[in-house]
Design a protein around this motif. Sequence first.
Motif, PDB file in Angstrom:
ATOM      1  N   ASN A  53       0.853  -1.179   0.000  1.00 14.87           N
ATOM      2  CA  ASN A  53       0.000   0.000   0.000  1.00 14.87           C
ATOM      3  C   ASN A  53       0.894   1.236   0.000  1.00 14.87           C
ATOM      4  O   ASN A  53       1.246   1.751   1.047  1.00 14.87           O
ATOM      5  N   LEU A  54       1.279   1.679  -1.199  1.00 18.33           N
ATOM      6  CA  LEU A  54       2.131   2.853  -1.311  1.00 18.33           C
ATOM      7  C   LEU A  54       1.319   4.134  -1.324  1.00 18.33           C
ATOM      8  O   LEU A  54       1.845   5.218  -1.124  1.00 18.33           O
ATOM      9  N   PRO A  58      -0.166   6.822  -8.572  1.00 16.19           N
ATOM     10  CA  PRO A  58       0.640   5.902  -9.388  1.00 16.19           C
ATOM     11  C   PRO A  58       0.341   4.425  -9.132  1.00 16.19           C
ATOM     12  O   PRO A  58       0.542   3.589 -10.013  1.00 16.19           O
ATOM     13  N   SER A  59      -0.158   4.083  -7.956  1.00 17.09           N
ATOM     14  CA  SER A  59      -0.458   2.685  -7.633  1.00 17.09           C
ATOM     15  C   SER A  59      -1.841   2.251  -8.097  1.00 17.09           C
ATOM     16  O   SER A  59      -2.157   1.064  -8.109  1.00 17.09           O
ATOM     17  N   ARG A  60      -2.665   3.200  -8.461  1.00 17.28           N
ATOM     18  CA  ARG A  60      -4.063   2.918  -8.775  1.00 17.28           C
ATOM     19  C   ARG A  60      -4.279   2.007  -9.989  1.00 17.28           C
ATOM     20  O   ARG A  60      -5.166   1.132  -9.959  1.00 17.28           O
ATOM     21  N   PRO A  61      -3.550   2.184 -11.100  1.00 16.53           N
ATOM     22  CA  PRO A  61      -3.842   1.373 -12.296  1.00 16.53           C
ATOM     23  C   PRO A  61      -3.807  -0.130 -12.065  1.00 16.53           C
ATOM     24  O   PRO A  61      -4.658  -0.857 -12.584  1.00 16.53           O
ATOM     25  N   LYS A  62      -2.854  -0.626 -11.289  1.00 13.42           N
ATOM     26  CA  LYS A  62      -2.798  -2.079 -11.076  1.00 13.42           C
ATOM     27  C   LYS A  62      -4.010  -2.565 -10.288  1.00 13.42           C
ATOM     28  O   LYS A  62      -4.526  -3.646 -10.530  1.00 13.42           O
ATOM     29  N   ILE A  76      -0.701  -5.115   1.213  1.00 15.50           N
ATOM     30  CA  ILE A  76       0.111  -5.107   2.430  1.00 15.50           C
ATOM     31  C   ILE A  76       0.176  -3.679   2.943  1.00 15.50           C
ATOM     32  O   ILE A  76       0.658  -2.775   2.254  1.00 15.50           O
ATOM     33  N   ASP A  77      -0.310  -3.465   4.149  1.00 18.95           N
ATOM     34  CA  ASP A  77      -0.389  -2.129   4.717  1.00 18.95           C
ATOM     35  C   ASP A  77       0.989  -1.607   5.082  1.00 18.95           C
ATOM     36  O   ASP A  77       1.926  -2.372   5.320  1.00 18.95           O
ATOM     37  N   ARG A  78       1.087  -0.301   5.160  1.00 14.15           N
ATOM     38  CA  ARG A  78       2.324   0.344   5.584  1.00 14.15           C
ATOM     39  C   ARG A  78       2.564   0.053   7.056  1.00 14.15           C
ATOM     40  O   ARG A  78       1.612  -0.017   7.839  1.00 14.15           O
ATOM     41  N   PRO A  79       3.828  -0.078   7.449  1.00 10.18           N
ATOM     42  CA  PRO A  79       4.093  -0.257   8.875  1.00 10.18           C
ATOM     43  C   PRO A  79       3.799   1.058   9.611  1.00 10.18           C
ATOM     44  O   PRO A  79       3.878   2.134   9.021  1.00 10.18           O
ATOM     45  N   PRO A  80       3.463   0.987  10.886  1.00  9.89           N
ATOM     46  CA  PRO A  80       3.198   2.214  11.636  1.00  9.89           C
ATOM     47  C   PRO A  80       4.485   3.029  11.779  1.00  9.89           C
ATOM     48  O   PRO A  80       5.590   2.472  11.790  1.00  9.89           O
ATOM     49  N   LEU A  81       4.319   4.342  11.890  1.00 10.98           N
ATOM     50  CA  LEU A  81       5.479   5.203  12.125  1.00 10.98           C
ATOM     51  C   LEU A  81       6.059   4.919  13.497  1.00 10.98           C
ATOM     52  O   LEU A  81       5.312   4.621  14.438  1.00 10.98           O
ATOM     53  N   PRO A  82       7.361   5.028  13.626  1.00 12.93           N
ATOM     54  CA  PRO A  82       7.964   4.861  14.951  1.00 12.93           C
ATOM     55  C   PRO A  82       7.447   5.941  15.909  1.00 12.93           C
ATOM     56  O   PRO A  82       7.097   7.042  15.490  1.00 12.93           O
ATOM     57  N   ALA A  83       7.434   5.619  17.179  1.00 15.95           N
ATOM     58  CA  ALA A  83       6.969   6.574  18.189  1.00 15.95           C
ATOM     59  C   ALA A  83       7.803   7.847  18.123  1.00 15.95           C
ATOM     60  O   ALA A  83       9.026   7.800  17.962  1.00 15.95           O
TER      61      ALA A  83
END
Length: 101
Positions: A53-54, A58-62, A76-83
Amino acid sequence: FPGERLFLRQTTPHDRVSPYEYVELIFGQPPFTVETETALFRELAIDMLICRNLGGNPSRPKLDAARALGMGVILIDRPPLPAGVRQVAEVRDALAWVDAL
């Protein structure tokens, strides 16, 4: 993946070998369109799309191509930001942050 193939698309061509015998490297240069993605998925007989999940257009066409072909999608979701990591949504906020340093 007994008997299966996994295609790994990369945008920068290189000579490195595939990490596994069932993985085939596919190279392509963005921007991609729904039409080119649909044609690629059909040509390679893709039946499942796995992607990160970028975000952004640009990721939409696929994703649209996969939907049009009735394919399953694993996103696949983005990892959470560090604290403690600060983030801003607007350029003006980023510039103000830099100015305050």
